[in-house]
Design a protein around this motif. Sequence first.
Motif, PDB file in Angstrom:
ATOM      1  N   ARG A   1       4.241   5.605 -15.724  1.00 35.62           N
ATOM      2  CA  ARG A   1       2.802   5.865 -14.937  1.00 35.62           C
ATOM      3  C   ARG A   1       2.927   5.334 -13.527  1.00 35.62           C
ATOM      4  O   ARG A   1       3.824   4.876 -13.244  1.00 35.62           O
ATOM      5  N   LEU A   2       2.069   6.336 -12.827  1.00 36.82           N
ATOM      6  CA  LEU A   2       2.153   6.266 -11.354  1.00 36.82           C
ATOM      7  C   LEU A   2       0.656   6.014 -10.811  1.00 36.82           C
ATOM      8  O   LEU A   2      -0.103   6.958 -11.302  1.00 36.82           O
ATOM      9  N   TYR A   3       0.385   5.241  -9.822  1.00 35.68           N
ATOM     10  CA  TYR A   3      -0.441   5.121  -9.199  1.00 35.68           C
ATOM     11  C   TYR A   3      -0.461   5.422  -7.708  1.00 35.68           C
ATOM     12  O   TYR A   3       0.507   4.874  -7.014  1.00 35.68           O
ATOM     13  N   GLY A   4      -1.362   6.421  -7.203  1.00 37.47           N
ATOM     14  CA  GLY A   4      -1.326   6.801  -5.641  1.00 37.47           C
ATOM     15  C   GLY A   4      -2.449   6.415  -5.013  1.00 37.47           C
ATOM     16  O   GLY A   4      -3.627   6.476  -5.389  1.00 37.47           O
ATOM     17  N   PHE A   5      -2.029   5.432  -3.976  1.00 34.42           N
ATOM     18  CA  PHE A   5      -3.191   5.064  -3.138  1.00 34.42           C
ATOM     19  C   PHE A   5      -3.367   5.815  -1.792  1.00 34.42           C
ATOM     20  O   PHE A   5      -2.185   6.319  -1.187  1.00 34.42           O
ATOM     21  N   ASP A   6      -4.440   6.214  -1.554  1.00 33.01           N
ATOM     22  CA  ASP A   6      -4.754   6.809  -0.094  1.00 33.01           C
ATOM     23  C   ASP A   6      -6.230   6.438   0.092  1.00 33.01           C
ATOM     24  O   ASP A   6      -7.251   6.859  -0.782  1.00 33.01           O
ATOM     25  N   GLN A   7      -6.712   6.056   1.405  1.00 35.55           N
ATOM     26  CA  GLN A   7      -7.986   5.813   1.756  1.00 35.55           C
ATOM     27  C   GLN A   7      -8.520   7.062   2.543  1.00 35.55           C
ATOM     28  O   GLN A   7     -10.055   6.929   2.437  1.00 35.55           O
TER      29      GLN A   7
END
Length: 302
Positions: free
Chosen positions: A50-56
Amino acid sequence: MSATAYHIPVMLHECVEGLAIRPDGVYVDLTFGGGGHSKEILKHLGPEGRLYGFDQDEDAVANAPDDDRFTFVQANFRDLARYLRLYGVSKVDGILADLGISSHQIDEPSRGFSTRFEGSLDMRMNQLGSVSARDVLNTYEEAALHRLFGMYGEVRNAKSLAQAVVAERANKPFETTEQFKQLLQKLAPRGREFKYFAQVFQALRIEVNDEMGALEDVLGQTVEVLKPEGRLVVMSYHSLEDRMVKNFVSKGKFQGEVEKDFYGNLIRPLEPVSRKAIQARPEEVTKNNRARSAKLRIAKKV
């Protein structure tokens, strides 16, 4: 827009290698951007990974891969632990952060990040943010401007610049990057104008987005969410960021001396994997000038 057009990832191989990816592991890309690093991480994950990608930045959403193993989180990475809890994740195997600004943000004139284009004095990474560079220049008191130009831009004539900004805005508020550059031109060291512009714009960008505060917040949370032996991989582009990351990795805190136990062993939650910061190879710098100032630090949770 392709990920390459949006942003060319720096030290891609070194970053992914530093994560020591397990096929069934859970990973976080704190700075998704064009998705270059994330898409490479996904190549190393199996069906259970699993991979979680953050970006505002809402512009980054369009780059999210259509992959069941990936979850895009439109949020500031300073809220790392809170959002992971929302997704039912308590611990992860690795965290990657490619700090700074994406090529897309620089090359979009309306965002106001670049000294090369005429545009609004915006500089918000989160376009819903309440404070822009225009607000900073037109409302901050002289002492606050002096502090941020000196601290975040490492500008030598920070006091003179702050005084000039206050005097100029009394006649006409700052609205565009070109208008601001006209003032900077008067104070820039001869022959070093471009570097001076870049330093001042960097200072404004850091202030607008509270980048140092966000970095301090998220570094503290990495210890909370990393599994034992979990990897932290952080790439920075200016000395302020790198110093904070280096202190946290080597000392377990941002200031002061490292603490030791009764037996003289270092007390710190992370252990450096590489003694010194890793820098891009000359051939990469030739192809991508942004790699010139990049410093990569890798640590694992003790």
